[in-house]
Design a protein around this motif. Sequence first.
Motif, short mmCIF file in Angstrom:
data_model
loop_
_atom_site.label_atom_id
_atom_site.label_comp_id
_atom_site.label_asym_id
_atom_site.label_seq_id
_atom_site.Cartn_x
_atom_site.Cartn_y
_atom_site.Cartn_z
N GLU A 252 0.81 -1.23 0.05
CA GLU A 252 0.14 -0.23 -0.13
C GLU A 252 0.89 1.22 -0.10
O GLU A 252 1.80 1.35 0.55
CB GLU A 252 -0.78 -0.09 1.09
N LEU A 256 -3.57 3.50 -1.38
CA LEU A 256 -3.69 2.79 -2.69
C LEU A 256 -3.16 1.22 -2.35
O LEU A 256 -2.01 1.19 -1.87
CB LEU A 256 -3.18 3.63 -3.81
N GLU A 264 -3.06 -1.93 -9.39
CA GLU A 264 -3.76 -1.32 -8.42
C GLU A 264 -4.95 -2.19 -8.07
O GLU A 264 -5.68 -2.30 -9.23
CB GLU A 264 -4.05 0.43 -8.42
N SER A 266 -8.42 -1.66 -6.65
CA SER A 266 -9.53 -0.71 -6.18
C SER A 266 -10.76 -1.18 -5.54
O SER A 266 -11.32 -2.23 -6.08
CB SER A 266 -9.91 0.07 -7.37
N ASN A 270 -11.28 2.74 -1.18
CA ASN A 270 -11.08 4.14 -1.71
C ASN A 270 -12.13 5.38 -1.17
O ASN A 270 -11.69 6.44 -1.04
CB ASN A 270 -10.83 4.09 -3.29
N SER A 278 -6.59 8.33 -6.54
CA SER A 278 -5.71 7.58 -7.57
C SER A 278 -5.32 8.27 -8.79
O SER A 278 -4.12 8.50 -9.12
CB SER A 278 -6.22 6.03 -8.11
N GLU A 279 -6.29 8.86 -9.26
CA GLU A 279 -6.21 9.64 -10.68
C GLU A 279 -5.30 10.94 -10.35
O GLU A 279 -4.39 11.20 -11.17
CB GLU A 279 -7.46 10.04 -11.15
N ARG A 282 -1.72 9.72 -9.90
CA ARG A 282 -1.11 9.39 -11.27
C ARG A 282 -0.49 10.57 -12.05
O ARG A 282 0.15 10.52 -13.10
CB ARG A 282 -2.02 8.65 -11.95
N SER A 306 4.47 -1.04 -10.11
CA SER A 306 3.25 -0.21 -10.71
C SER A 306 3.48 0.88 -11.48
O SER A 306 2.82 1.47 -12.50
CB SER A 306 2.60 0.47 -9.30
N LEU A 308 4.33 3.59 -10.55
CA LEU A 308 3.80 5.13 -10.06
C LEU A 308 5.07 5.97 -9.36
O LEU A 308 5.08 7.39 -9.35
CB LEU A 308 2.81 4.92 -9.18
N ALA A 346 -6.62 0.71 -13.06
CA ALA A 346 -6.49 -0.23 -12.12
C ALA A 346 -7.49 -1.32 -12.21
O ALA A 346 -8.64 -0.96 -12.92
CB ALA A 346 -6.62 0.40 -10.86
#
Length: 364
Positions: A252, A256, A264, A266, A270, A278-279, A282, A306, A308, A346
């Motif tokens: 995590e 997330l 990811e 979801s 969330n 999340s968005e 990113r 991921s 990220l 995700a």
Amino acid sequence: MAGLDTNSSQPSLPPKVILLAASVARRFNLDHQSRVVISMEFDISRFKVAHLLEAAVALAIVEISITVPAEIDTELSTATRRRFGLKHAIVVKATAGDPGGADPVTQWLAPTAAHLIATVVEPDDVLGLAWDHAVNSVTAGFTNLLLCTVVQLTSVHPLHSITVDSGEAVRRAAAASGGKGYPICAPLVLPNKLTADILRCQPGIAESLNQFDRVTKAVMAIGAWGSTLSTVYDSLTADERELYRRLGVVAEMGALLFSRDGREISTELNARVISVGSEQFRRIPEVIGVAGGIQKAEAIGAVLRSGLLTSLVTDSSAALHSLGGSPCSEPNGEPDLGPRLRTDKADVVRDTSHIGLAEPACPG
């Protein structure tokens, strides 16, 4: 310390240009001003600023020394950066014989991460900080940051008292930079979506949440799916922990959840956390992860996959695990295909436990 000595092959410069080069070099190297700020201050072009900085080195006004601290593993750092397409990867050597039980962030990683962050933060950045012991330890090493706004990206572990000290990391970073800080004094995980939505509408919290889309650099801890290894894990009931484990959660970051291969996951969680979405996450241009230790090695590898993260500060035990045990080996015998696109969708695991709760509208 080695510098470039002037010699007969170097063009001679008038004293006023040498003095200007020295002044520009001082503002850039000692005062940490950007080329843009310096160009405006001296009323010269950024192109001329660059040439003056080069001249300062050529004339030995500035001497450059590149040293690598003994505790930095350069081979693992380079291998990790290349394998996962990172902008920065700093791997600190773990103390010999350490079984992995000690907190590597407090012992080794925090000062290194603090230095990296001070290096990459630029004027007018919006710096996002997760609420976590690791990130708090990093901010304790901040002494001087360039002017930036500081925003708390995740709210507070519910087992901790929600007090003015809950935003200490944000206040510490804001004080070091001279910028404004936006803490969040609220629990990280709420009982349901309705409660979370109500808290998000509170003026003080809403003001901080409104800064999320402005964040340009973020500092995040990485949690493993186990007791004391993740603020989210410790905030959930035993049944919830087991449910998410069965769904494949091993890591995590910023509330997330991630599977072993970096996807990811979801869930309804969330909707009931007060954290960067999340968005939104990113879209942050630069994300620095700080975590280490063999207990978090699998989680660090998952978050790396991921895509990220753009930078990572970790230790040698976690880096070796992520690299498959050797800087030269490929995990699972498969070639590296580079980081996942940050815009990947995700996997969605649907949970309807919150259906039927009304969603309050924020005032105004």
